[in-house]
Design an enzyme around this catalytic site. Sequence first.
Site, PDB file in Angstrom:
ATOM      1  N   LYS A   1      -5.179  -1.921  -1.989  1.00  0.00           N
ATOM      2  CA  LYS A   1      -6.382  -1.624  -1.232  1.00  0.00           C
ATOM      3  C   LYS A   1      -7.007  -2.682  -0.558  1.00  0.00           C
ATOM      4  CE  LYS A   1      -7.757   2.845   0.401  1.00  0.00           C
ATOM      5  NZ  LYS A   1      -7.443   4.029  -0.098  1.00  0.00           N
TER       6      LYS A   1
ATOM      7  N   TYR B   1       0.788  -1.081   0.158  1.00  0.00           N
ATOM      8  CA  TYR B   1      -0.029   0.097   0.124  1.00  0.00           C
ATOM      9  C   TYR B   1       1.030   1.162  -0.062  1.00  0.00           C
ATOM     10  CZ  TYR B   1      -3.988   2.692   1.825  1.00  0.00           C
ATOM     11  OH  TYR B   1      -5.011   3.618   2.036  1.00  0.00           O
TER      12      TYR B   1
END
Length: 568
Positions: A179, A108
């Site tokens: 995500k 991420y």
Amino acid sequence: MYTEVKNDAGKVIAIQTDEPGQQILDNPLVNKGTAFSQEERDTLGLNGRLPVQVETMQSQVRRVYRQFKEKGNDIERNVFLNLLHDTNTTLFFQFASQHIDEVLPIVYTPTVGDAVEKYSAEFRRPAGVYLSYQEREHMDGILAGFTNRQIDLIIVTDGEAVLGIGDWGIGGMDISIGKLMVYIICAGINPARVLPIQLDVGTNNQALLDDPMYLGSPHKRIAGEEYDAFIAQFVASVEKHFPNVYLHWEDFGRDHARSILEKYRPQLCTFNDDMQGTGIVATANVIASIEATKTAYGDHRVVMFGAGTAGCGIMDQILDAFVAGGLSKEDALSRFYIIDRQGLVVDDMENLPDFQQCYARKRSEVSAWDVKDSSNITLEEVVRNGKATILIGCSTVKGAFTPAIIRQMAANAEYPVIMPLSNPTSRSEAEPKDIIELTDGKGIIAAGSPFAPVDYKGKTYQISQGNNAFIFPGLGLGAIAVKATCVSDGMIRAASRTLSSFSPLHKGIGNPVLPPIHDALKVSGSVAVAVGKQAVAEGLSAIKAKEEDVEKLVALNQWEPLYIPVKR
Ligand code: NAD
């Protein structure tokens, strides 16, 4: 075919399959690699397809960690982890949950930003669903092809405004995938029930259009009615094929993000992390700071630098918190200032976007201020004249919080709250080290990217990353658990209140404002229960769940990255 075997409580306890051995090894959701037991190898036809040693999951995790550390740089680590994810999903998530501090920055922010930029160059294999404008007549059929399994969560992007790095077209797929990993690591969403979707509507990034290796549609972005109709077609198709899904919009451009959310929020269980997630975390930080410093909402003035999607989304929620904290909306608004490229937003400015308008100050309110140019009132002038106590940056302008501004914040408040939230690190409005030094250790900080701890006058300050990973996974889990029909303001408020209650600031100023990231699973569980209960209280549960059932429903929807028996 794969069939889930469940216990009386509804938990999956085994997988039954009639697939041949090689196909089982090729299915990342079922594959255990060297951890298949001898009995499984005998019954599933795996003998000879694996080295003879039967390993435990923990010894696999140790090998993965060694390989992970041996990679030369973060982008190599990102590619390595994605490959592991696509080969053995359970092992990937077990590894990630044991090494969350090291893995989250790779899958991420910030590394995912590099992966997005190198998407076409590093492409190995497709993952997720690609819906291109030129193939729009096939959209319904494409999505129908994914209905053979239960889908609880879709993340969709059009790649127009990725993190702070702009338009990366089809590379946005990596953001959706990253995500989803965060949803799974931090809340235990079931990886078999998620779907990343890329809306390929072109790109306005000339470098991509000029790149012969670019894998997306090589044309300018579609816009206006064409774009709106494409989104409407997409939403209708999602509603048709995945009626109870939680639809997460990710990294759309400023205007599209807002108009899409406003249009579809009443009809769908839908969420935009840039507009809402960031706001929830920032608001939780503000609530925790106000409570921990034993000040009142009426003691504060809030300045937002960079009044775009994230900036105004944050202000909307802080406004909500100030009202919940006892101020009238008018009183709360009189304490808020937003600044964009043209300086302080003032009501006599032309063409203000509608989402900025309620924060525009009346010209008469600022006419007596000491400023150089009243048509462009600077951040420094707003902080000084407006006596700001809370300063937030969502501008992507590196170093915008100058030493003079930070010093002024320290003069305005004993414990100034300063949150440079822009990503990636290279766009941060301030360095936490400077904030600590310039406020003599009293500044309460949350940054948008990870920063190393700061040593100052014999004390080590941990720097909180205003990480949405504390919020969107738990919010999604809560909504999914009770099958919420929409994401209400009340559910959002419940999420930020719950997160603020976990702030280490309550144990004393000088502690970080957010809990450590390895507590994310615990925080997400509490956020999910609070959100689910709020949905139930508002009559928004499609399965008519009862408040006392919510904890059980949340637990039932939490997947654990553990191997379960695979049987014939
Ligand atoms: P955006 O483009 O919608 O907004 C940025 C705004 O900053 C725009 O309105 C722009 O006009 C303004 N701006 C640019 N230069 C400026 C200047 N010199 N002076 C004043 N204003 C200026 O982008 P966004 O989605 O709102 O994201 C903004 C930043 O916030 C990004 O870096 C993003 O990564 C970050 N963000 C952080 C988090 C987080 O911390 N969890 C979450 C979401 C977004």
